[in-house]
Design a protein around this motif. Structure first.
Motif, PDB file in Angstrom:
ATOM      1  N   LEU A  52       0.803  -1.226   0.000  1.00 65.33           N
ATOM      2  CA  LEU A  52       0.000   0.000   0.000  1.00 65.33           C
ATOM      3  C   LEU A  52       0.843   1.286   0.000  1.00 65.33           C
ATOM      4  O   LEU A  52       0.510   2.212  -0.742  1.00 65.33           O
ATOM      5  N   PRO A  53       1.917   1.380   0.785  1.00 70.31           N
ATOM      6  CA  PRO A  53       2.702   2.626   0.740  1.00 70.31           C
ATOM      7  C   PRO A  53       3.221   2.958  -0.669  1.00 70.31           C
ATOM      8  O   PRO A  53       3.234   4.133  -1.056  1.00 70.31           O
ATOM      9  N   TYR A  54       3.612   1.938  -1.438  1.00 72.11           N
ATOM     10  CA  TYR A  54       4.072   2.227  -2.803  1.00 72.11           C
ATOM     11  C   TYR A  54       2.907   2.691  -3.676  1.00 72.11           C
ATOM     12  O   TYR A  54       3.059   3.616  -4.474  1.00 72.11           O
ATOM     13  N   ALA A  55       1.740   2.107  -3.499  1.00 72.63           N
ATOM     14  CA  ALA A  55       0.554   2.534  -4.253  1.00 72.63           C
ATOM     15  C   ALA A  55       0.231   3.997  -3.947  1.00 72.63           C
ATOM     16  O   ALA A  55      -0.042   4.786  -4.851  1.00 72.63           O
ATOM     17  N   VAL A  56       0.283   4.353  -2.673  1.00 76.07           N
ATOM     18  CA  VAL A  56      -0.001   5.732  -2.265  1.00 76.07           C
ATOM     19  C   VAL A  56       1.060   6.669  -2.856  1.00 76.07           C
ATOM     20  O   VAL A  56       0.728   7.741  -3.373  1.00 76.07           O
ATOM     21  N   SER A  57       2.337   6.247  -2.813  1.00 81.11           N
ATOM     22  CA  SER A  57       3.394   7.109  -3.350  1.00 81.11           C
ATOM     23  C   SER A  57       3.232   7.306  -4.857  1.00 81.11           C
ATOM     24  O   SER A  57       3.509   8.389  -5.376  1.00 81.11           O
ATOM     25  N   LEU A  58       2.755   6.283  -5.567  1.00 79.90           N
ATOM     26  CA  LEU A  58       2.501   6.428  -7.002  1.00 79.90           C
ATOM     27  C   LEU A  58       1.369   7.417  -7.261  1.00 79.90           C
ATOM     28  O   LEU A  58       1.506   8.327  -8.086  1.00 79.90           O
ATOM     29  N   ALA A  59       0.255   7.238  -6.587  1.00 79.78           N
ATOM     30  CA  ALA A  59      -0.896   8.129  -6.794  1.00 79.78           C
ATOM     31  C   ALA A  59      -0.532   9.571  -6.428  1.00 79.78           C
ATOM     32  O   ALA A  59      -0.831  10.506  -7.180  1.00 79.78           O
ATOM     33  N   GLU A  60       0.130   9.747  -5.291  1.00 75.83           N
ATOM     34  CA  GLU A  60       0.514  11.096  -4.867  1.00 75.83           C
ATOM     35  C   GLU A  60       1.573  11.685  -5.800  1.00 75.83           C
ATOM     36  O   GLU A  60       1.539  12.873  -6.110  1.00 75.83           O
ATOM     37  N   GLY A  61       2.510  10.852  -6.252  1.00 78.18           N
ATOM     38  CA  GLY A  61       3.561  11.328  -7.152  1.00 78.18           C
ATOM     39  C   GLY A  61       3.012  11.762  -8.497  1.00 78.18           C
ATOM     40  O   GLY A  61       3.400  12.816  -9.027  1.00 78.18           O
ATOM     41  N   VAL A  62       2.109  10.959  -9.053  1.00 74.54           N
ATOM     42  CA  VAL A  62       1.473  11.341 -10.319  1.00 74.54           C
ATOM     43  C   VAL A  62       0.721  12.648 -10.124  1.00 74.54           C
ATOM     44  O   VAL A  62       0.825  13.572 -10.934  1.00 74.54           O
ATOM     45  N   ASN A  63      -0.026  12.751  -9.039  1.00 72.56           N
ATOM     46  CA  ASN A  63      -0.786  13.959  -8.765  1.00 72.56           C
ATOM     47  C   ASN A  63       0.132  15.183  -8.641  1.00 72.56           C
ATOM     48  O   ASN A  63      -0.130  16.231  -9.226  1.00 72.56           O
ATOM     49  N   GLU A  64       1.225  15.029  -7.910  1.00 70.40           N
ATOM     50  CA  GLU A  64       2.148  16.137  -7.665  1.00 70.40           C
ATOM     51  C   GLU A  64       2.828  16.617  -8.955  1.00 70.40           C
ATOM     52  O   GLU A  64       3.082  17.797  -9.123  1.00 70.40           O
ATOM     53  N   HIS A  65       3.129  15.690  -9.844  1.00 71.95           N
ATOM     54  CA  HIS A  65       3.874  16.021 -11.069  1.00 71.95           C
ATOM     55  C   HIS A  65       3.008  15.937 -12.325  1.00 71.95           C
ATOM     56  O   HIS A  65       3.526  15.812 -13.428  1.00 71.95           O
ATOM     57  N   LEU A  66       1.690  16.002 -12.162  1.00 74.56           N
ATOM     58  CA  LEU A  66       0.763  15.735 -13.266  1.00 74.56           C
ATOM     59  C   LEU A  66       1.012  16.621 -14.486  1.00 74.56           C
ATOM     60  O   LEU A  66       1.005  16.123 -15.610  1.00 74.56           O
ATOM     61  N   ASP A  67       1.240  17.900 -14.276  1.00 77.59           N
ATOM     62  CA  ASP A  67       1.430  18.790 -15.430  1.00 77.59           C
ATOM     63  C   ASP A  67       2.643  18.367 -16.255  1.00 77.59           C
ATOM     64  O   ASP A  67       2.564  18.279 -17.485  1.00 77.59           O
ATOM     65  N   ASN A  68       3.749  18.090 -15.593  1.00 79.32           N
ATOM     66  CA  ASN A  68       4.959  17.672 -16.314  1.00 79.32           C
ATOM     67  C   ASN A  68       4.769  16.293 -16.953  1.00 79.32           C
ATOM     68  O   ASN A  68       5.206  16.065 -18.087  1.00 79.32           O
ATOM     69  N   ILE A  69       4.114  15.384 -16.246  1.00 74.95           N
ATOM     70  CA  ILE A  69       3.871  14.032 -16.776  1.00 74.95           C
ATOM     71  C   ILE A  69       2.998  14.122 -18.024  1.00 74.95           C
ATOM     72  O   ILE A  69       3.313  13.527 -19.063  1.00 74.95           O
ATOM     73  N   ASP A  70       1.903  14.878 -17.946  1.00 74.79           N
ATOM     74  CA  ASP A  70       1.004  15.002 -19.100  1.00 74.79           C
ATOM     75  C   ASP A  70       1.689  15.712 -20.270  1.00 74.79           C
ATOM     76  O   ASP A  70       1.484  15.350 -21.426  1.00 74.79           O
ATOM     77  N   GLU A  71       2.508  16.703 -19.970  1.00 76.93           N
ATOM     78  CA  GLU A  71       3.254  17.386 -21.021  1.00 76.93           C
ATOM     79  C   GLU A  71       4.225  16.419 -21.705  1.00 76.93           C
ATOM     80  O   GLU A  71       4.355  16.417 -22.933  1.00 76.93           O
ATOM     81  N   THR A  72       4.873  15.584 -20.912  1.00 75.80           N
ATOM     82  CA  THR A  72       5.800  14.584 -21.466  1.00 75.80           C
ATOM     83  C   THR A  72       5.046  13.595 -22.347  1.00 75.80           C
ATOM     84  O   THR A  72       5.478  13.291 -23.468  1.00 75.80           O
ATOM     85  N   ILE A  73       3.924  13.095 -21.864  1.00 76.10           N
ATOM     86  CA  ILE A  73       3.113  12.151 -22.647  1.00 76.10           C
ATOM     87  C   ILE A  73       2.673  12.807 -23.950  1.00 76.10           C
ATOM     88  O   ILE A  73       2.805  12.217 -25.028  1.00 76.10           O
TER      89      ILE A  73
END
Length: 145
Positions: A52-73
């Motif tokens: 669960l901690p890794y799942a939470v870190s993934l969801a929070e990490g995607v959320n925190e960096h969403l603009d850069n992630i979406d721009e990269t995609i």
């Protein structure tokens, strides 16, 4: 032999699937990731799984960096806008791109393979090939953070 941090593990796959559940729901319902994540965690029975901690870190990490992630995609998704992608694919790509750019202990091939495998299980017939190509280009050319 014990699995090293760079290897694939069933626990990390389950963590990615849980993160996908949260991101998918937030995306589909147009709700903040933190709100969906909090409700998701509240519904979980005890004892909570080890991954669960890794799942939470993934969801929070995607959320925190969403603009850069979406721009990269968007930069590497040839002929596709992020809005045209199926919701599952978009969020699998977000998780994998977060791992590619922000989680150095996950090898690039592992992040890509995991997204492709989950796409085989959860999305369209074309999704695994699409994600493999997209994520391969990102792994080769996108700058790490």
């Amino acid at each position: 032999m014990a699995e090293g941090p760079k290897s694939q593990s069933p626990a990390r796959r389950k963590a990615r699937k849980r993160a996908l559940d949260v991101l998918y729901e937030a995306d589909l319902r147009d709700l903040p990731v933190r709100t969906v994540l909090a409700a998701y965690l509240e519904r979980m029975e005890l004892p909570r799984p080890e991954h669960l901690p890794y799942a939470v870190s993934l969801a929070e990490g995607v959320n925190e960096h969403l603009d850069n992630i979406d721009e990269t995609i968007a930069t590497f998704a040839e002929g596709w806008t992020i809005d045209r992608m199926p919701v599952v694919d978009r969020n699998l790509a977000r998780i994998a791109v977060f791992e590619l750019l922000y989680v150095p202990e996950i090898d690039d091939p592992v992040a890509i393979t995991e997204a492709v495998e989950l796409a085989k299980e959860l999305s369209t017939d074309d999704s695994p090939r699409f994600l493999n190509g997209l994520l391969g280009r990102i792994a080769d050319y996108a700058p790490r953070h």
